[in-house]
Design an enzyme around this catalytic site. Structure first.
Site, PDB file in Angstrom:
ATOM      1  N   LYS A   1       3.491  10.212   8.253  1.00  0.00           N
ATOM      2  CA  LYS A   1       2.974   9.699   9.520  1.00  0.00           C
ATOM      3  C   LYS A   1       3.665  10.332  10.723  1.00  0.00           C
ATOM      4  O   LYS A   1       3.412  11.475  11.058  1.00  0.00           O
ATOM      5  CB  LYS A   1       3.021   8.179   9.538  1.00  0.00           C
ATOM      6  CG  LYS A   1       1.964   7.549   8.595  1.00  0.00           C
ATOM      7  CD  LYS A   1       1.763   6.094   8.869  1.00  0.00           C
ATOM      8  CE  LYS A   1       0.713   5.480   7.944  1.00  0.00           C
ATOM      9  NZ  LYS A   1      -0.663   5.945   8.218  1.00  0.00           N
TER      10      LYS A   1
ATOM     11  N   PHE B   1       0.857  -1.194   0.000  1.00  0.00           N
ATOM     12  CA  PHE B   1       0.000   0.000   0.000  1.00  0.00           C
ATOM     13  C   PHE B   1       0.888   1.237   0.000  1.00  0.00           C
ATOM     14  O   PHE B   1       1.763   1.390   0.848  1.00  0.00           O
ATOM     15  CB  PHE B   1      -0.904   0.015   1.237  1.00  0.00           C
ATOM     16  CG  PHE B   1      -1.835   1.205   1.277  1.00  0.00           C
ATOM     17  CD1 PHE B   1      -3.034   1.184   0.589  1.00  0.00           C
ATOM     18  CD2 PHE B   1      -1.494   2.337   1.997  1.00  0.00           C
ATOM     19  CE1 PHE B   1      -3.884   2.279   0.610  1.00  0.00           C
ATOM     20  CE2 PHE B   1      -2.341   3.434   2.041  1.00  0.00           C
ATOM     21  CZ  PHE B   1      -3.539   3.403   1.337  1.00  0.00           C
TER      22      PHE B   1
ATOM     23  N   ASP C   1       9.491   2.886   0.890  1.00  0.00           N
ATOM     24  CA  ASP C   1       8.366   3.567   1.509  1.00  0.00           C
ATOM     25  C   ASP C   1       8.459   3.336   3.013  1.00  0.00           C
ATOM     26  O   ASP C   1       8.032   2.306   3.528  1.00  0.00           O
ATOM     27  CB  ASP C   1       7.058   3.019   0.934  1.00  0.00           C
ATOM     28  CG  ASP C   1       5.819   3.660   1.528  1.00  0.00           C
ATOM     29  OD1 ASP C   1       5.916   4.223   2.636  1.00  0.00           O
ATOM     30  OD2 ASP C   1       4.751   3.566   0.912  1.00  0.00           O
TER      31      ASP C   1
END
Length: 401
Positions: A257, A144, A228
């Protein structure tokens, strides 16, 4: 802030009448937080072991972050990317240092993980090769990377992509195996993007030797290795970044995040020759890297260093994994991940039920899929919170036996 307790269903109805249907109506409306705890609008207290999906690195209302943002809000919030600000430059230099990107490293700021991956996608496209032969981009099945059209094209979840096809062309999703890597790579590959741990897939670790082989093949074929680190970075795994535990240097990493403790901020950090690919005017963001967000990030990263929270993440992660193993539940068949990003594999598809019952009991965890739980508390988590987590989840699991 004081809020009158809600009549059951009132705010849910308002939410359903006003918020886009792409989001389902939540069970709880939260009003405030402190440390590892949050309270809903009716005054109920919850132990937050999700941290806004690995975002609230310092927990809630941390005094260092509150003071930094209060001061900055009274000074300068936004100026656009036509101007530089001290916090913007300070953060870029800090990111170059903690990533090890060094003097050749460069930083691009966006507003989210998806935007960071959009920038990474463009970076891969710029690695065209001497004759424009590098047209292939590799990504992993079940990975994702975001929900914008570019980051969604990189995402290896067909169910998320189908409604929006055709996708941006050129991306190929391969199995997560060394054999698949060796079969896929050739001189037409511009690059590959990899999550060191697949968070949204249930906190799935990569096979042993996978990242090392990806580095080897990318170097051999003149491709870029992009990691990522949106969910795995900023100390969550017990090191600043996941790649540092494996001794593999990427060509770029994407961050978001936990980087700014809840203030929207994403970043692309490049290493070595990859830092020379973007030229002036090829990418940009009005809000990206504004002084408010970069001040937040400097405060968060500075506090992580000053208070030894990377070491705390490593130690507390071990304690939580030991607690999970000691619960003696027949439903727990596997514990995955590292540091404070933990996945719990279940024997049957009851993750949503467990998550819901935990919420009712005052514990926030997450079910990323039917048979996995995700646990990602703030990096400040301590003895008392782990003891409460253990007691509450044990009770929830026993109730399902």
């Amino acid at each position: 802030m004081t809020t009158t307790p809600t009549t059951e269903g009132t705010w849910q109805r308002r939410f359903g009448d006003s918020i886009m249907k792409s989001l389902s109506t939540p069970k709880v409306m939260l009003e405030r937080g402190d440390g590892c705890y949050v309270w809903d609008v009716d005054g109920k207290k919850y132990l937050d072991f999700l941290a806004g999906i690995a975002v609230n690195a310092l927990g809630h209302a941390h005094p260092v972050l509150v003071e930094a943002l209060s001061t900055q809000a009274a000074t300068l919030i936004h100026v656009s990317n036509y101007f530089a600000t001290p916090s913007q430059v300070e953060l870029a230099e800090r990111l170059k240092r903690i990533t090890g990107a060094g003097s050749r490293g460069r930083v691009y700021y966006g507003n989210s993980g998806a935007e960071a991956n959009e920038a990474a996608f463009k970076l891969l496209r710029l690695n065209r090769g001497a004759h424009g032969e590098k047209t292939r981009i590799l990504a992993l099945q079940s990975a994702f990377h975001g929900r914008t059209m570019g980051s969604l094209a990189l995402t290896g979840k067909p169910a998320l992509r189908e409604a929006f096809e055709p996708m941006v062309a050129g991306v190929e999703h391969i199995e997560t195996s060394v054999e698949a890597l060796e079969h896929a790579f050739d001189d037409h590959v511009a690059g590959i993007i990899i999550e060191p741990i697949k968070g949204e897939a249930g906190v799935l670790d990569l096979p042993e030797g996978f990242l090392e082989k990806a580095r080897e093949l990318a170097t051999k074929h003149g491709a870029l290795l992009v990691l990522d680190e949106i969910q795995t970075g900023v100390g969550r795994l017990g090191s600043w970044f996941a790649f540092q535990q494996l001794g593999v240097q990427p060509d770029a990493i994407t961050l978001a995040k936990g980087i700014a403790g809840g203030v929207p901020l994403g970043a692309l950090v490049t290493f070595g020759d990859a830092s020379d690919l973007f030229e002036a005017g090829q990418h940009g963001s009005t809000f990206g890297g504004n002084p408010f967000a970069t001040t937040a990030a400097n405060a968060v990263l500075g506090e992580i260093e000053a208070s030894g929270l990377i070491e705390n993440a490593a130690r507390r992660g071990d304690e939580i994994r030991a607690a999970l193993a000691g619960m003696g539940s027949s439903h727990i068949v596997e514990v995955r991940g590292r540091g404070l990003l933990i996945g719990v594999g279940l024997d049957e598809p009851i993750a949503a039920e467990i998550s819901a019952k935990a919420l009712d009991a005052g514990l926030i965890i997450n079910a990323p899929n039917d048979s996995s739980l995700r646990i990602a508390p703030p990096l400040i988590v301590g003895d008392a919170e782990i003891a409460e987590f253990t007691s509450t989840l044990t009770s929830v699991l026993k109730g399902l036996e």
